[in-house]
Motif scaffolding. Sequence first.
Motif, PDB file in Angstrom:
ATOM      1  N   VAL A 142       9.964   3.819   4.052  1.00 37.67           N
ATOM      2  CA  VAL A 142       9.302   4.731   4.993  1.00 37.67           C
ATOM      3  C   VAL A 142       7.875   4.254   5.287  1.00 37.67           C
ATOM      4  CG1 VAL A 142      10.723   6.740   4.412  1.00 37.67           C
ATOM      5  CG2 VAL A 142       8.596   6.348   3.152  1.00 37.67           C
ATOM      6  N   ASN A 143       7.235   3.611   4.301  1.00 34.35           N
ATOM      7  CA  ASN A 143       5.921   2.998   4.522  1.00 34.35           C
ATOM      8  C   ASN A 143       6.040   1.696   5.303  1.00 34.35           C
ATOM      9  OD1 ASN A 143       3.795   4.559   2.985  1.00 34.35           O
ATOM     10  ND2 ASN A 143       5.218   4.197   1.311  1.00 34.35           N
ATOM     11  N   ALA A 144       6.969   0.846   4.880  1.00 33.90           N
ATOM     12  CA  ALA A 144       7.094  -0.495   5.465  1.00 33.90           C
ATOM     13  C   ALA A 144       7.429  -0.449   6.952  1.00 33.90           C
ATOM     14  CB  ALA A 144       8.158  -1.282   4.713  1.00 33.90           C
ATOM     15  N   ARG A 145       8.257   0.494   7.354  1.00 30.70           N
ATOM     16  CA  ARG A 145       8.627   0.601   8.780  1.00 30.70           C
ATOM     17  C   ARG A 145       7.433   0.955   9.645  1.00 30.70           C
ATOM     18  NH1 ARG A 145      13.364   4.024   6.549  1.00 30.70           N
ATOM     19  NH2 ARG A 145      14.876   2.401   5.972  1.00 30.70           N
ATOM     20  N   GLU A 146       6.498   1.712   9.084  1.00 31.13           N
ATOM     21  CA  GLU A 146       5.263   2.009   9.813  1.00 31.13           C
ATOM     22  C   GLU A 146       4.308   0.829   9.766  1.00 31.13           C
ATOM     23  OE1 GLU A 146       4.679   4.855  11.620  1.00 31.13           O
ATOM     24  OE2 GLU A 146       6.819   5.153  11.163  1.00 31.13           O
ATOM     25  N   ALA A 147       4.270   0.158   8.624  1.00 30.01           N
ATOM     26  CA  ALA A 147       3.365  -0.980   8.455  1.00 30.01           C
ATOM     27  C   ALA A 147       3.695  -2.116   9.417  1.00 30.01           C
ATOM     28  CB  ALA A 147       3.425  -1.491   7.012  1.00 30.01           C
ATOM     29  N   VAL A 148       4.963  -2.278   9.760  1.00 32.28           N
ATOM     30  CA  VAL A 148       5.370  -3.307  10.730  1.00 32.28           C
ATOM     31  C   VAL A 148       4.574  -3.164  12.022  1.00 32.28           C
ATOM     32  CG1 VAL A 148       7.262  -4.025  12.237  1.00 32.28           C
ATOM     33  CG2 VAL A 148       7.684  -3.705   9.810  1.00 32.28           C
ATOM     34  N   LYS A 149       4.321  -1.927  12.412  1.00 31.15           N
ATOM     35  CA  LYS A 149       3.582  -1.655  13.652  1.00 31.15           C
ATOM     36  C   LYS A 149       2.073  -1.594  13.429  1.00 31.15           C
ATOM     37  CE  LYS A 149       6.139   2.045  13.843  1.00 31.15           C
ATOM     38  NZ  LYS A 149       6.684   3.378  14.221  1.00 31.15           N
ATOM     39  N   GLN A 150       1.640  -1.276  12.220  1.00 34.93           N
ATOM     40  CA  GLN A 150       0.227  -1.004  11.962  1.00 34.93           C
ATOM     41  C   GLN A 150      -0.584  -2.229  11.531  1.00 34.93           C
ATOM     42  OE1 GLN A 150       0.801   1.972   8.963  1.00 34.93           O
ATOM     43  NE2 GLN A 150       0.812   3.686  10.404  1.00 34.93           N
ATOM     44  N   ILE A 151      -0.001  -3.076  10.709  1.00 32.60           N
ATOM     45  CA  ILE A 151      -0.748  -4.223  10.169  1.00 32.60           C
ATOM     46  C   ILE A 151      -0.943  -5.273  11.255  1.00 32.60           C
ATOM     47  CG2 ILE A 151      -0.633  -6.126   8.501  1.00 32.60           C
ATOM     48  CD1 ILE A 151       0.620  -4.205   6.506  1.00 32.60           C
ATOM     49  N   VAL A 187       2.417 -12.596   8.625  1.00 36.38           N
ATOM     50  CA  VAL A 187       1.572 -12.011   7.568  1.00 36.38           C
ATOM     51  C   VAL A 187       1.583 -12.904   6.333  1.00 36.38           C
ATOM     52  CG1 VAL A 187       1.298 -10.044   6.010  1.00 36.38           C
ATOM     53  CG2 VAL A 187       1.910  -9.657   8.406  1.00 36.38           C
ATOM     54  N   LYS A 188       0.400 -13.147   5.789  1.00 40.68           N
ATOM     55  CA  LYS A 188       0.266 -14.017   4.609  1.00 40.68           C
ATOM     56  C   LYS A 188      -0.105 -13.193   3.380  1.00 40.68           C
ATOM     57  CE  LYS A 188      -2.221 -18.081   2.872  1.00 40.68           C
ATOM     58  NZ  LYS A 188      -3.299 -19.055   3.149  1.00 40.68           N
ATOM     59  N   ILE A 189       0.653 -13.387   2.303  1.00 48.83           N
ATOM     60  CA  ILE A 189       0.324 -12.752   1.021  1.00 48.83           C
ATOM     61  C   ILE A 189      -0.689 -13.646   0.303  1.00 48.83           C
ATOM     62  CG2 ILE A 189       1.198 -11.985  -1.215  1.00 48.83           C
ATOM     63  CD1 ILE A 189       3.933 -11.538   0.108  1.00 48.83           C
ATOM     64  N   VAL A 190      -1.899 -13.149   0.111  1.00 43.98           N
ATOM     65  CA  VAL A 190      -2.952 -13.947  -0.533  1.00 43.98           C
ATOM     66  C   VAL A 190      -3.121 -13.573  -2.009  1.00 43.98           C
ATOM     67  CG1 VAL A 190      -4.186 -14.391   1.622  1.00 43.98           C
ATOM     68  CG2 VAL A 190      -4.755 -12.349   0.263  1.00 43.98           C
ATOM     69  N   GLY A 191      -2.396 -12.563  -2.444  1.00 41.54           N
ATOM     70  CA  GLY A 191      -2.429 -12.174  -3.850  1.00 41.54           C
ATOM     71  C   GLY A 191      -1.267 -11.247  -4.162  1.00 41.54           C
ATOM     72  N   GLU A 192      -0.512 -11.554  -5.201  1.00 44.55           N
ATOM     73  CA  GLU A 192       0.592 -10.693  -5.613  1.00 44.55           C
ATOM     74  C   GLU A 192       0.734 -10.768  -7.127  1.00 44.55           C
ATOM     75  OE1 GLU A 192       5.275  -9.636  -4.681  1.00 44.55           O
ATOM     76  OE2 GLU A 192       4.329 -11.335  -3.657  1.00 44.55           O
ATOM     77  N   GLN A 193       0.555  -9.620  -7.770  1.00 43.60           N
ATOM     78  CA  GLN A 193       0.596  -9.589  -9.234  1.00 43.60           C
ATOM     79  C   GLN A 193       1.185  -8.268  -9.733  1.00 43.60           C
ATOM     80  OE1 GLN A 193      -0.100 -11.934 -11.443  1.00 43.60           O
ATOM     81  NE2 GLN A 193      -0.928 -13.455 -10.024  1.00 43.60           N
ATOM     82  N   ILE A 194       1.638  -8.290 -10.973  1.00 45.13           N
ATOM     83  CA  ILE A 194       2.117  -7.088 -11.654  1.00 45.13           C
ATOM     84  C   ILE A 194       0.920  -6.340 -12.227  1.00 45.13           C
ATOM     85  CG2 ILE A 194       3.429  -6.259 -13.657  1.00 45.13           C
ATOM     86  CD1 ILE A 194       5.184  -8.860 -13.241  1.00 45.13           C
ATOM     87  N   ALA A 195       0.816  -5.053 -11.902  1.00 48.37           N
ATOM     88  CA  ALA A 195      -0.258  -4.216 -12.456  1.00 48.37           C
ATOM     89  C   ALA A 195       0.304  -3.054 -13.266  1.00 48.37           C
ATOM     90  CB  ALA A 195      -1.177  -3.704 -11.353  1.00 48.37           C
ATOM     91  N   ASN A 196       1.628  -3.051 -13.479  1.00 52.51           N
ATOM     92  CA  ASN A 196       2.263  -2.114 -14.421  1.00 52.51           C
ATOM     93  C   ASN A 196       1.980  -0.639 -14.124  1.00 52.51           C
ATOM     94  OD1 ASN A 196       3.548  -4.053 -16.260  1.00 52.51           O
ATOM     95  ND2 ASN A 196       1.449  -4.674 -16.686  1.00 52.51           N
ATOM     96  N   TRP A 197       1.900  -0.289 -12.843  1.00 53.73           N
ATOM     97  CA  TRP A 197       1.615   1.089 -12.394  1.00 53.73           C
ATOM     98  C   TRP A 197       0.192   1.524 -12.747  1.00 53.73           C
ATOM     99  CZ3 TRP A 197       5.552   1.227  -9.467  1.00 53.73           C
ATOM    100  CH2 TRP A 197       6.880   1.164  -9.889  1.00 53.73           C
ATOM    101  N   ASN A 198      -0.622   0.627 -13.298  1.00 59.48           N
ATOM    102  CA  ASN A 198      -1.893   0.992 -13.922  1.00 59.48           C
ATOM    103  C   ASN A 198      -3.087   0.809 -12.989  1.00 59.48           C
ATOM    104  OD1 ASN A 198      -4.366   0.193 -15.734  1.00 59.48           O
ATOM    105  ND2 ASN A 198      -2.988   1.368 -17.039  1.00 59.48           N
ATOM    106  N   LYS A 199      -3.919   1.825 -12.910  1.00 54.86           N
ATOM    107  CA  LYS A 199      -5.086   1.819 -12.017  1.00 54.86           C
ATOM    108  C   LYS A 199      -6.113   0.760 -12.430  1.00 54.86           C
ATOM    109  CE  LYS A 199      -8.260   5.105  -9.843  1.00 54.86           C
ATOM    110  NZ  LYS A 199      -8.647   6.535  -9.771  1.00 54.86           N
ATOM    111  N   ASP A 200      -6.416   0.677 -13.707  1.00 59.01           N
ATOM    112  CA  ASP A 200      -7.423  -0.279 -14.186  1.00 59.01           C
ATOM    113  C   ASP A 200      -6.973  -1.723 -13.971  1.00 59.01           C
ATOM    114  OD1 ASP A 200      -9.111   1.744 -14.948  1.00 59.01           O
ATOM    115  OD2 ASP A 200      -8.438   1.768 -17.033  1.00 59.01           O
TER     116      ASP A 200
END
Length: 320
Positions: A142-151, A187-200
């Motif tokens: 539901v987010n990605a379908r909007e992002a296609v038009k927004q980003i 669209v280019k991914i310049v960073g992709e990492q696991i953050a384990n659901w964690n804010k910090d």
Amino acid sequence: MRKNRILLYTVILIISVCVLGACHEKKTSNVRRVAYIARAQADSFAAWLANAVKEEAAKYPNIKLEVFDGQASDSVENSLIENAITNKFDVIIIQPNNGESQRPYAEKVVKAGIFCITTNARIAGINGASSVDADPYEQAAVNAREAVKQIPQNAKVVVLKGPPGNFHADERRKSWQKEFFDKRPDVKIVGEQIANWNKDEAMNLMEDWVQANDRIDAVIAMNDNMCAGALEVIKGNPKYAQTLSYGVDGTAEAVLLIKEGLMTSTCLQSAYDLAELLLSTTDKLLSGAEKEINVDIGNPLVTKENADKYIEMHKKAGAL
């Protein structure tokens, strides 16, 4: 005569106490013990869900709920499940840290003759176990379908992922790939990492990405907590005033960020709805009305246009 009367009153009193005691014992025996094993109370959504489950359980006089904290650790959570089996709880509800790691222990619950319910995310394919969950693919979609038009074209984006092996984390990332990245090769991914659901953890990663890139046009996070962490790093920096951001959960923090225009959208994963279904499922299993239940909640998109509705929802629940 007086002694006989005293003796009669004493006998009546003893009988009354015994009857009341028996009634109390019968009433107590009807109360069923339920263990709720949370993934991690430090996780904002997991804490929201645990609190919602406690509030919902209070509506059921026949249920005594105990909540345990898995501390985002497979070993801790698995140990808690084993302890709940040993202590002969009537129902064990598991919010997995990593579904495949908890699978053998959920199977042990079923083999012990105890009702097992997995939630957020379900562990599928366990014969005799029930589940209450949402559709993680659709939550991201539901987010990605909007992002296609927004980003914007030729955008640079960063991606924050949940724990590997977690059903929701994996399905949401798969959804973003199919619903967005495959359709937007510019669209280019310049960073992709696991953050384990964690804010910090998300904040630390975002700090590195900000240093390494001239711009970041969007933050794509698999949950709100990580998205909020990334946004904290760029908050108030005019260079990132137009940065878009997406999450999942619809936490109180996220809907406020959306209202302020700091976050673009999220998908509501209502802990209140999950809790309601978890307790009604528990009650049906205990009563014998059902032997196995598998149900999902809906996946509404939260945007600035409808954020007030969800802010009001959190206010009514006392979260705001």
